[in-house]
Each structure stands twice: as C-alpha cells, then as structure tokens.
Design a protein around this motif. Structure first.
Motif, PDB file in Angstrom:
ATOM      1  N   ARG A   1     -36.134  73.880 -58.099  1.00 54.07           N
ATOM      2  CA  ARG A   1     -37.208  72.950 -57.723  1.00 54.07           C
ATOM      3  C   ARG A   1     -38.476  73.238 -58.529  1.00 54.07           C
ATOM      4  O   ARG A   1     -39.198  72.321 -58.917  1.00 54.07           O
ATOM      5  CB  ARG A   1     -37.517  73.059 -56.227  1.00 54.07           C
TER       6      ARG A   1
ATOM      7  N   LEU B   1     -40.471  69.620 -58.849  1.00 54.89           N
ATOM      8  CA  LEU B   1     -40.499  69.047 -57.500  1.00 54.89           C
ATOM      9  C   LEU B   1     -41.375  69.887 -56.568  1.00 54.89           C
ATOM     10  O   LEU B   1     -41.961  69.392 -55.630  1.00 54.89           O
ATOM     11  CB  LEU B   1     -39.081  68.958 -56.926  1.00 54.89           C
TER      12      LEU B   1
ATOM     13  N   ILE C   1     -31.644  66.857 -62.535  1.00 55.84           N
ATOM     14  CA  ILE C   1     -31.240  67.834 -61.539  1.00 55.84           C
ATOM     15  C   ILE C   1     -30.111  67.248 -60.695  1.00 55.84           C
ATOM     16  O   ILE C   1     -30.101  66.062 -60.379  1.00 55.84           O
ATOM     17  CB  ILE C   1     -32.455  68.253 -60.665  1.00 55.84           C
TER      18      ILE C   1
ATOM     19  N   PHE D   1     -28.350  67.924 -57.087  1.00 54.06           N
ATOM     20  CA  PHE D   1     -28.506  68.687 -55.858  1.00 54.06           C
ATOM     21  C   PHE D   1     -27.143  69.072 -55.305  1.00 54.06           C
ATOM     22  O   PHE D   1     -26.122  68.472 -55.632  1.00 54.06           O
ATOM     23  CB  PHE D   1     -29.267  67.873 -54.816  1.00 54.06           C
TER      24      PHE D   1
ATOM     25  N   GLN E   1     -25.943  68.557 -52.465  1.00 48.76           N
ATOM     26  CA  GLN E   1     -25.310  67.358 -51.910  1.00 48.76           C
ATOM     27  C   GLN E   1     -26.379  66.294 -51.723  1.00 48.76           C
ATOM     28  O   GLN E   1     -27.553  66.599 -51.636  1.00 48.76           O
ATOM     29  CB  GLN E   1     -24.659  67.675 -50.561  1.00 48.76           C
ATOM     30  N   GLY E   2     -25.914  65.070 -51.639  1.00 51.32           N
ATOM     31  CA  GLY E   2     -26.838  63.963 -51.400  1.00 51.32           C
ATOM     32  C   GLY E   2     -27.635  63.636 -52.642  1.00 51.32           C
ATOM     33  O   GLY E   2     -27.326  64.092 -53.740  1.00 51.32           O
ATOM     34  N   GLY E   3     -28.653  62.821 -52.458  1.00 50.49           N
ATOM     35  CA  GLY E   3     -29.491  62.471 -53.588  1.00 50.49           C
ATOM     36  C   GLY E   3     -29.095  61.157 -54.241  1.00 50.49           C
ATOM     37  O   GLY E   3     -29.797  60.670 -55.109  1.00 50.49           O
ATOM     38  N   LEU E   4     -27.956  60.568 -53.814  1.00 51.38           N
ATOM     39  CA  LEU E   4     -27.633  59.235 -54.325  1.00 51.38           C
ATOM     40  C   LEU E   4     -28.407  58.215 -53.505  1.00 51.38           C
ATOM     41  O   LEU E   4     -28.706  58.446 -52.335  1.00 51.38           O
ATOM     42  CB  LEU E   4     -26.135  58.964 -54.200  1.00 51.38           C
TER      43      LEU E   4
ATOM     44  N   ARG F   1     -24.499  60.916 -63.061  1.00 52.93           N
ATOM     45  CA  ARG F   1     -25.861  60.415 -63.225  1.00 52.93           C
ATOM     46  C   ARG F   1     -26.693  61.395 -64.057  1.00 52.93           C
ATOM     47  O   ARG F   1     -27.347  61.003 -65.032  1.00 52.93           O
ATOM     48  CB  ARG F   1     -26.499  60.211 -61.844  1.00 52.93           C
TER      49      ARG F   1
ATOM     50  N   ASP G   1     -34.085  60.705 -45.958  1.00 55.16           N
ATOM     51  CA  ASP G   1     -33.403  61.860 -46.532  1.00 55.16           C
ATOM     52  C   ASP G   1     -34.237  62.439 -47.686  1.00 55.16           C
ATOM     53  O   ASP G   1     -34.481  61.766 -48.683  1.00 55.16           O
ATOM     54  CB  ASP G   1     -32.038  61.380 -47.047  1.00 55.16           C
TER      55      ASP G   1
ATOM     56  N   HIS H   1     -33.525  64.401 -49.968  1.00 54.43           N
ATOM     57  CA  HIS H   1     -32.822  64.421 -51.263  1.00 54.43           C
ATOM     58  C   HIS H   1     -33.000  63.108 -52.010  1.00 54.43           C
ATOM     59  O   HIS H   1     -33.075  63.082 -53.231  1.00 54.43           O
ATOM     60  CB  HIS H   1     -31.325  64.676 -51.042  1.00 54.43           C
ATOM     61  N   ILE H   2     -33.030  62.002 -51.258  1.00 54.09           N
ATOM     62  CA  ILE H   2     -33.212  60.700 -51.888  1.00 54.09           C
ATOM     63  C   ILE H   2     -34.589  60.648 -52.551  1.00 54.09           C
ATOM     64  O   ILE H   2     -34.739  60.218 -53.697  1.00 54.09           O
ATOM     65  CB  ILE H   2     -33.079  59.576 -50.845  1.00 54.09           C
TER      66      ILE H   2
ATOM     67  N   ASP I   1     -36.400  63.212 -53.505  1.00 53.65           N
ATOM     68  CA  ASP I   1     -36.422  64.131 -54.644  1.00 53.65           C
ATOM     69  C   ASP I   1     -35.778  63.482 -55.862  1.00 53.65           C
ATOM     70  O   ASP I   1     -36.309  63.565 -56.975  1.00 53.65           O
ATOM     71  CB  ASP I   1     -35.690  65.428 -54.290  1.00 53.65           C
ATOM     72  N   SER I   2     -34.624  62.823 -55.629  1.00 58.37           N
ATOM     73  CA  SER I   2     -33.955  62.147 -56.753  1.00 58.37           C
ATOM     74  C   SER I   2     -34.873  61.124 -57.379  1.00 58.37           C
ATOM     75  O   SER I   2     -34.906  60.975 -58.604  1.00 58.37           O
ATOM     76  CB  SER I   2     -32.694  61.426 -56.275  1.00 58.37           C
TER      77      SER I   2
ATOM     78  N   ARG J   1     -38.163  61.136 -57.297  1.00 55.19           N
ATOM     79  CA  ARG J   1     -39.300  61.782 -57.971  1.00 55.19           C
ATOM     80  C   ARG J   1     -38.893  62.330 -59.326  1.00 55.19           C
ATOM     81  O   ARG J   1     -39.657  62.276 -60.291  1.00 55.19           O
ATOM     82  CB  ARG J   1     -39.857  62.909 -57.097  1.00 55.19           C
ATOM     83  N   VAL J   2     -37.660  62.853 -59.398  1.00 52.30           N
ATOM     84  CA  VAL J   2     -37.190  63.394 -60.669  1.00 52.30           C
ATOM     85  C   VAL J   2     -37.131  62.298 -61.729  1.00 52.30           C
ATOM     86  O   VAL J   2     -37.303  62.559 -62.916  1.00 52.30           O
ATOM     87  CB  VAL J   2     -35.809  64.060 -60.486  1.00 52.30           C
TER      88      VAL J   2
END
Lengths: 257, 304
Positions: free
Chosen positions: A48, A53, A77, A79, A81-84, A146, B202, B204-205, B207-208, B210-211
């Motif tokens: 991070r 971040l 980056i 992660f 998990q998640g982030g989609l 991605r 979420d 993580h969403i 953060d994604s 922001r990246v």
C-alpha cells in the motif's frame, strides 16, 4: 528508473499498533522481490505504501528518486481478493483499467486487448460474466489479467495466486515471469508460499512483526524448471532457512509444508 | 410433505367463485341501480389474469388463491349489497355502482392521475439526484459528513407532512407546496441511506479505483454511481410509497385536482361510491408504479 526505496518508514493504522517500524528497503530497477513472513507483520502495508494508497507516518517512500505522494500511473496492484468492479463484466473490468492507463485507446481496441488478456489467463468462456458470477479463483484471474495488461514499471502483487488451483497457479506464475521479463518492470510480490517465493524471485525479504528481518538472494539462473529447481541443494538450503525463521517468529508455515 | 396428488390438484376454487359471481350478477337483485358492465369486466380481468398465471405455470397456486380470495369478497359484497339489498345504502354502495364510477368520472380521474404523477415526478426529480449526490459526497468526505449528518439526523425523522399546512400558506401555489413536501420527505432519507452505503462500500473497490488515478468526476460518475445504483433503486420503492402517502395527504388539505383530492372532495359530499372507486384507483396507480420500479431494477442492475 523505478528503483523503489523505503527509508526509515514507520506506519500504523488508526488506533492500531505500529505495523512497520523504521523499515528501510531497496528494490532495484527490473528485479523481482518476494516478501514472506507471518501474518499481520506489514507485508500488505508495504505494498500500500509503495502504491501510494497509504502514506508513511515517518520516513520516505520513493520510486526512481521521486517521493510517493499518492497513486500514480505506471503502478498496478493486485489485491489478495476483491477489487473488481461488480457492475462491469470481466471484459469491462480489464478494458476500463486499460483505457484509464492508456487514454489513447479506443473502446474497441480496449475491449480487444482486454479479451486477449483474459484469454491468456484461461478465461475465454467468462468474458461477459460479472464478478458476482465468477468463482473466487476466476475473479482473482480477472484481477491479475487487469494488472498485467495495464502493465507499468511497478507491479505490486498481494498473494495473487492464493485462491488458485495448482494448475492455474503454475500457469499464471509462468505468465507473470514472461511479462515481467518482456516489460522489464519491477515486481514486489507478497506470498505465503515459500516455494513460490524461491521459484520466482531474485531476492526474498523476510518480514517479522515491525519490519524486515533479512533479505535472502536467490542466485539460480533463469529460466528455472520448477521440478528440477525446487529440489536443488541451493533451493533446499534457502527453504530451510526461511522455515526456521517462520518457527522463530511463531507461525506455522502454511500450505507448503 | 405434499403428496403428488395434492401438488397436481387442479386450481378450481377461483373458477367456481367466478361462476357464482356471474350467476349472482345475472340474478334479479333487490338493489339494482347501476349497470353491471364494468363490474363484470373487472371480474373477467381478474379471472383472465389468474388463467394466464395458471396456464404459464408461474405462481399458479398463489394466483389461484389470491383470485379466489378476491372473488369471495366480491361474492359477499354482491350478495349483501345488491342481491339482498341489506347493506347501508350510503356507506356500502353496490359493487356495480362503484365500478360504474370509472365510466362516469374518467375525465376527472385521468386529470387526477396526471396532476398527482406530475407532482410526484417533480418531487423525485429534484430530491433523488440531490440526495444521492450529496450523500455520495458526504460519504466520501469525512468533513462534509461531520457537518451534514448530524443535521440530517435531526431533520430526517420529522414527518414531512407536518410541514404541509405551513408550506401551503407560505408557498405561492398549492402545487409548489406539495412538491416541497415530497422533496423534504424523500431528500433526507435518500441522503442518509446514500451516506451509509457510500461509507460501507467495499474498500478494495475504492482502492482499485484510486490506483487507476481517476479524477473526482470519474470517481463520482464511474465508481460511486454504478456501485450505489442498486441501493438507490431499491430505495426508490420505499420512497415511492412514502411520497405517495405524502402527496395524497397533502392533496386532501388543499388541492383542486389529484388522486387525494378526488377522494377528499367526494367524501365531503358523502359520495362514498366515488370514494371507494377513488381508493381502487389509487391502488391501481401505486401497483403500476411499483411494477415500473421492478422493471427498472431488472434492466438497470443486471449484475447484482
């Protein structure tokens, strides 16, 4: 010149203890650093901080000599998990990131490149599915596709292959190595899998609570054949060393034992 | 456990009750003052809807049961009010008379629907985007949240209809006053819900996002808006009933047209035949609006 450099970096989450305490670390341009260590000792926090971040309380993080003040283009980056984005399909997720990273791309071009990236991670049949319709491992592969398709000088991976079955894991490890070598990017990958760390990286940083305990170089030449390399004397010695450290800092070693 | 025989038991009750109703209407009654045409049309429509569900085997059992319950009610009403003529002539009009109102009063009803729905549209059109946008921004910025949320916590629980008598006096027209009542009734709940949903997104969403170095504008329209859309649409359903209540109540206070006005006006003249017809009309309109929200939900948020 994306040399990553941390100098005397300290960080704690609001109301929590110090996760990183006076950590200094250098990652040379174009090298592959694996980060291992017990849970909760700041490995994800390290990523991070490099991605921008989070910002350090003390000390500086810099990339190519310029201090990191927030997220910037050229750093991707993945992660744990998640982030989609759940409202976009697998293709849409990759294409969205591509168009942000490469503003010149047309919609059609981005979709085409996204499809190619998803085919490479074995998701040919899931292009139009939404993240909610994918299994954990498949969603993780979309996230990897991605990050890899966006590319960039710095690639940060937080246990990217943890949710994958062994076959996909091996295929994606190879894919990561290919892209890393082709693009010459600098990779920092957090993993719980000691063998994965040894197989992929140039150097392994062992984190204990508070920061880096030591850095082990992996000197074997590339390409490394998994079956042969992982049974070599060099590799066994490194593995033994790391397992010893895990025991010393109070955590069982997890799935590789 | 149901036995197979029970499962495949044909749905007959609804048809029997329908047939009984037709017989009752056809029989000479003691209190036949209105033409039964529209009442029969309504009964045939209900029967057709039941048949449609039964033939398509979609919720057939439930459709049959609901239809049967409705026809039971119609039968009792018909028997009591029309055939036997024992009901109170003013308070309980015959079903024929009630349904015939739709034939005689349709211009007034149509005007009422138009007037009520346009007010509703104005209220929603202003309150919903405003509440959602401010809610997003407050969910995003702790500073704005610290300022707005305590205010919202005081104002949101105040029933918006409380403002109506004052606003009707204050505002230049009745329409602007009731639009404002609806806006007040929808804005604060939408705002508070959106703040909660934004804070609960979420991480993580985010953060994604922001990246990817999105601009503030892109953050709002390409991340927050799609992420919060399902919540907004399900909020729409709740807000719809709230605002309909506010609207009809406000119309009972001072309007010159509208669905609430239709009911209130005829109640003043003790014309309960028209009042009951007005209640049926409101039920129909609300059901149609709810159906629209369901369609919107299916179209707009396929992913959730």
């Amino acid at each position: 010149m994306p040399d990553i450099s941390l100098r005397d970096v300290s960080f704690s989450y609001p109301g929590g203890p110090r996760v990183l305490d006076q950590v200094s670390l250098e990652v040379e341009d174009g090298t592959f650093l694996a980060v291992v260590g017990p849970s909760g000792c700041g490995k994800s926090t390290l990523l991070r901080l490099i991605s921008g971040l989070s910002l350090p309380e003390e000390g500086t993080v810099s990339i190519g000599g310029a201090p990191v003040t927030g997220p910037a283009p050229g750093r991707s980056i993945v992660f744990q998990q998640g982030g989609l984005f759940p409202w976009l399909t697998a293709r849409g997720n990759v294409a969205f990131a591509l168009r942000k990273a490469k503003p010149g791309l047309s919609r059609a071009q981005a979709a085409e490149q996204a499809e190619a990236a998803l085919v490479r991670v074995g998701l040919k049949d899931a292009l139009s599915r939404y993240p909610g319709e994918l299994s954990g491992g498949m969603a993780q592969r979309v996230a990897i596709a991605r990050a890899l398709s966006v590319g960039g000088q710095v690639l940060l991976l937080d246990e990217p292959f943890g949710a994958l079955d062994p076959r996909n894991r091996q295929a994606l490890q190879q894919l990561l190595l290919e892209l890393w070598q082709a693009e010459g990017s600098t990779v920092v990958m957090v993993t719980h899998d000691i063998d994965e760390a040894i197989l992929l990286s140039d150097r392994i940083a062992f984190f204990r609570p508070g920061g880096v305990r030591l850095i082990l170089p992996v000197r074997a030449s590339r390409p490394r054949d998994p079956a042969e390399f992982l049974t070599s004397a060099d590799c066994c010695a490194t593995r033994k060393r790391l397992i010893g450290l895990f025991y010393q800092y109070g955590e069982a070693v997890g799935e590789t034992l | 456990m149901k036995t197979p025989a029970e499962k495949s038991r044909p749905i007959v009750l609804v048809h029997l009750l329908f047939a009984l109703l037709v017989v009752q209407v056809a029989l000479p009654g003691k209190n036949e003052t209105a033409s039964p045409v529209l009442f029969l049309c309504a009964a045939v429509l209900v029967e057709a809807a039941c048949l449609w569900h039964i033939v398509r085997k979609k919720n057939a059992r439930a459709a049959g049961d609901i239809g049967a319950a409705l026809f039971l009610l119609f039968n009792i009403w018909e028997l009591w009010a029309t055939v036997l003529g024992r009901a109170h002539p003013i308070l309980v009009p015959t079903p024929e008379a009630v349904f015939q109102v739709f034939a005689g009063q349709w211009p007034l009803m149509l005007r009422g629907i138009g007037s009520s729905l346009s007010l509703l549209a104005i209220g929603f059109g202003i309150a919903l985007p405003l509440g959602a946008l401010l809610g997003m921004l407050a969910g995003w910025s702790p500073k704005l949240r610290g300022f707005l949320v305590p205010i919202a916590r005081v104002l949101a629980p105040v029933p918006a209809i409380i403002y109506a008598p004052y606003l009707i006096a204050l505002m230049p027209s009745f329409r602007s006053a009731s639009a404002l009542v609806i806006i007040l009734g929808i804005f604060w709940p939408t705002f508070l819900q959106t703040v909660g949903r934004t804070v609960g997104l979420d991480p993580h969403i985010l953060d994604s996002a922001r990246v990817l170095c999105l601009s503030d504008r892109e953050m709002v329209f390409q991340i927050f808006l799609p992420a919060l859309l399902p919540g907004l649409i399900s909020g729409l359903r709740v807000n719809l009933s709230t605002s309909f209540m506010l609207l009809t109540l406000a119309e009972m206070m001072g309007a010159t047209s509208g669905l609430g006005y239709f009911i209130k006006n005829f109640a003043d003249y003790a014309n309960y035949t028209n009042v009951i017809a007005g209640i049926l009309l409101v039920a129909l309109v609300v059901t149609a609006l709810n159906g629209l929200v369901t369609i919107l939900e299916r179209k707009a948020v396929r992913w959730s």
